[in-house]
Design an enzyme around this catalytic site. Structure first.
Site, PDB file in Angstrom:
ATOM      1  N   SER A   1       0.690  -1.487   0.070  1.00 54.24           N
ATOM      2  CA  SER A   1       0.028  -0.175   0.048  1.00 54.24           C
ATOM      3  C   SER A   1       0.914   1.266  -0.044  1.00 54.24           C
ATOM      4  O   SER A   1       1.751   1.480  -1.057  1.00 54.24           O
ATOM      5  CB  SER A   1      -0.887   0.040   1.224  1.00 54.24           C
ATOM      6  OG  SER A   1      -2.034   0.850   0.996  1.00 54.24           O
TER       7      SER A   1
ATOM      8  N   ASP B   1      -9.847  -6.014  -3.878  1.00 54.84           N
ATOM      9  CA  ASP B   1      -9.308  -4.731  -3.200  1.00 54.84           C
ATOM     10  C   ASP B   1     -10.285  -3.553  -3.487  1.00 54.84           C
ATOM     11  O   ASP B   1     -10.596  -3.114  -4.757  1.00 54.84           O
ATOM     12  CB  ASP B   1      -7.823  -4.149  -3.777  1.00 54.84           C
ATOM     13  CG  ASP B   1      -7.092  -3.325  -3.073  1.00 54.84           C
ATOM     14  OD1 ASP B   1      -7.896  -2.532  -2.235  1.00 54.84           O
ATOM     15  OD2 ASP B   1      -6.071  -3.109  -3.149  1.00 54.84           O
TER      16      ASP B   1
ATOM     17  N   HIS C   1      -7.483  -5.611   0.210  1.00 55.24           N
ATOM     18  CA  HIS C   1      -6.433  -4.722   0.248  1.00 55.24           C
ATOM     19  C   HIS C   1      -5.274  -5.223   1.055  1.00 55.24           C
ATOM     20  O   HIS C   1      -3.882  -4.946   1.089  1.00 55.24           O
ATOM     21  CB  HIS C   1      -6.523  -3.373   0.721  1.00 55.24           C
ATOM     22  CG  HIS C   1      -5.687  -2.383   0.511  1.00 55.24           C
ATOM     23  ND1 HIS C   1      -5.111  -2.317  -0.587  1.00 55.24           N
ATOM     24  CD2 HIS C   1      -5.030  -1.384   1.243  1.00 55.24           C
ATOM     25  CE1 HIS C   1      -4.208  -0.958  -0.739  1.00 55.24           C
ATOM     26  NE2 HIS C   1      -3.958  -0.637   0.856  1.00 55.24           N
TER      27      HIS C   1
END
Length: 330
Positions: A149, A272, A300
């Protein structure tokens, strides 16, 4: 392993007792104890030791597993926004037989220095990670970087800026790419909400359902205790998030893709809802040596939901691109 069962049994008993007492009026200390035991057990299981590097004006906290040697690759793990080094415990365990692994608390997160007036832009975080790399001496013999991320955004820009002795990069659903689709998270930002900074139990449920493919079934009192530990830091995280959303920082990874020459592994959760999986095509279409993988039954939180699949992909990637050399890590 017997120790795994014992740890789960102790944590389970404490959680059950916590639930009973919470219904009778509160048992936060018992829950805290259960959580502390669980995290300590995960650290023990990964074979990691918590360590500190104190520089003149900055403190880095990190987990380190194994010792650097010419036969094993060194892997540096960078976690996501509002997360911590513990996110990587299971992947550290999977890498344990083949690699020397370091999971750092990212700038301003966990036990690393938190300075509200500091530079927490992508460029600023890349500079801090470089500071850590040089303090540990990783750049002197070669290493691999993995990011998830926000950590993936930092890892990708880092790879474009510091390719020397960086043997490979692995990017897991990184931010920093111009989305082809508006996700649930992006839509919430457009509406003036940020799922990553929930302020009550209801919003915490929304946060979990947004980042996970399968939402963990946590009771409301557990959510409330989780919020107790997060909410006090929100003014700082809001400042950091604003810096990350600056025009020159928001899509810095995308602007840097053509400069990434390091062999790159890209992964994305199929479901996601934070960052659109179409980002995988952007990575593989823009980085010269990039291999992409979509992980099924995953949102995610790749390092948590699909730790085994992701860990094995990372393991194969770093072993394939490891180049033996003289080791001198501090």
């Amino acid at each position: 392993m017997l120790t795994d069962w014992i740890a789960w049994l102790v944590v389970g008993i404490l959680l059950c007792v916590s639930t009973l007492f919470m219904r009778l009026g509160g048992a936060a200390p018992l829950f805290d104890l259960a959580l502390a035991i669980y995290l300590r057990w995960r650290q023990f299981r990964s074979g990691a030791t918590k360590k500190l590097i104190q520089l003149s004006d900055y403190k880095f906290m990190y987990l380190e597993q194994g010792r650097a040697c010419a036969e094993k690759p060194t892997v540096l793990l960078l976690h996501g926004f509002t997360s911590g080094k513990e996110e990587w415990s299971e992947i550290m365990r999977l890498l344990r037989p083949v690699a020397h692994v370091i999971a750092i608390d990212m700038p301003g997160h966990g036990e690393t220095t938190r300075n509200p007036r500091g530079d927490h832009s992508i460029a600023g975080s890349v500079a801090r990670i470089r500071q850590f790399v040089e303090a540990k001496g990783l750049h002197e013999h070669g290493y691999h970087v993995v990011g998830s991320s926000w950590g993936g955004h930092v890892a990708g820009v880092y790879a474009s800026k510091y390719p020397h002795n960086l043997h490979s990069a692995s990017l897991m659903c990184p931010s920093g790419l111009e989305p082809q689709k508006v996700t649930r998270f992006v839509r919430s930002l457009m509406e003036g909400r940020n799922y990553l900074l929930p302020v009550d139990s209801s919003e915490f449920q929304e946060f979990l359902s947004c980042v996970f493919y399968r939402q963990p079934p946590l009771p409301r009192w557990a959510l409330a205790i989780g919020l107790r530990d997060r909410v006090p830091h929100y003014p700082f995280f809001e400042t950091v998030f604003d810096q990350l959303m600056e025009t020159d920082q928001r899509f810095l990874l995308q602007k840097s893709l053509a400069d990434i020459k390091t062999p790159t592994l890209a992964m994305w959760g199929k479901y996601d809802q934070v960052l659109d999986p179409s980002g995988l095509d952007i990575l593989c279409g823009s980085i010269a040596n990039c291999h992409g993988h979509v992980l099924d039954e995953c949102g995610h939180t790749v390092a948590i939901e699909q730790a085994a699949a992701a860990g094995n992909l990372i393991k194969d990637h770093v072993v394939k691109h490891h180049r033996s050399g003289v080791v001198n890590i501090r």
